[in-house]
Design an enzyme around this catalytic site. Structure first.
Site: not given
Ligand code: PGA
Length: 250
Positions: A9-11, A95, A97, A167, A173, A209, A230-231
């Site tokens: 997930n590149w956001k 998600h 967010e 999640e 994050g 994470s 994500g990251g």
């Molecule tokens: P993260 O994000 O790996 O940076 O914690 C995961 C996500 O939000 O899908």
């Protein structure tokens, strides 16, 4: 054994050049990953360049959201048909967010989930609790409420051919990861819930994470079928290391 899925997930990150470089670096080192499904989910505007960079590879393309409606006056939204035309196979819905920063309700997420299925996309439905909810002992109640919204909108076989991502919001994050046992407990709860609603073979990903250092232990758990990253998905070596951990656990 369920075939693992690792999705990046590149956001809201990266330029066209970054997307091309990241995909080229991932493609260059895919050996040993035949047993794993790999996907990347760039932002909407990077989908065409990503699709081009992915041409004739086994890596699938996904988007980060989809409109609940099919077409019309929905400024700022992107339809399932548009995503299909860009070459998407997957789409993330709900998600945290989107839920917390943009106010997406369980009901809206359920409608987006149905739109994904209507257009032949595989929804990756995200669920998870906040730290306050976990501390109050409400983890399963919250996750069940999020799943129930989809089940009641989408009917008896709601989860067929879908992907769920657990999640925990407090792990996204933050560098804090759920322990393998904490994650497994919620995954088993989700497995039980969706199995009774058409989702026997559903893949349940862990997200929050996940990184090379903790991926193998998480992916070794019985009900963890992959990761939503994500990251760590913005770095080809880290992303590939997680994919390899999934291949080993497969
Ligand atoms: P993260 O994000 O790996 O940076 O914690 C995961 C996500 O939000 O899908």
């Amino acid at each position: 054994m369920t075939r693992p899925l690792v999705a990046g997930n590149w956001k809201m990150n990266g330029s066209r050049a970054d997307a091309q470089a990241l995909i080229a670096a991932i493609r260059a080192d895919m050996q040993g990953l035949d047993a794993v499904d790999v996907a990347v989910c760039p932002s909407f505007v990077l989908l065409p360049v990503a699709a081009q960079a992915l041409a004739s590879s086994t890596i699938a393309l996904g988007a980060q959201n989809v409109c609940d409606e099919d077409e019309g006056a929905y400024t700022g939204e992107v339809s399932g048909a548009m995503l299909r035309e860009c070459g998407c196979r997957y789409v993330i819905v709900g998600h945290s967010e989107r839920r917390s920063l943009y106010g997406e309700s369980d009901e809206l997420v359920a409608r987006r989930f149905m739109a994904a299925k209507r257009h032949g996309l595989v929804p990756i439905l995200c669920v998870g609790e906040t730290l306050e909810q976990r501390d109050r002992g409400e983890t399963e109640t919250v996750v069940e409420r999020q799943l129930a919204a989809v089940a009641s909108a989408a009917g008896s076989d709601a989860f067929e051919a879908a992907v769920i991502a657990y999640e925990p919001v407090w792990a996204i994050g933050t560098g804090k990861t759920a322990t393998p046992e904490q994650a497994q407990q919620v995954h088993a709860f989700i497995r039980d819930y969706v199995s009774r609603r058409g989702g026997e073979g559903v893949r349940i990903l862990y997200g929050g994470s996940m990184k090379p250092a903790n991926a193998a232990d998480l992916l070794a758990m019985k009900d963890i079928d992959g990761g939503l990253i994500g990251g760590a998905s913005l770095d080809a070596d880290s992303f590939l290391a997680i994919c390899r951990a999934a291949a080993q656990g497969a």
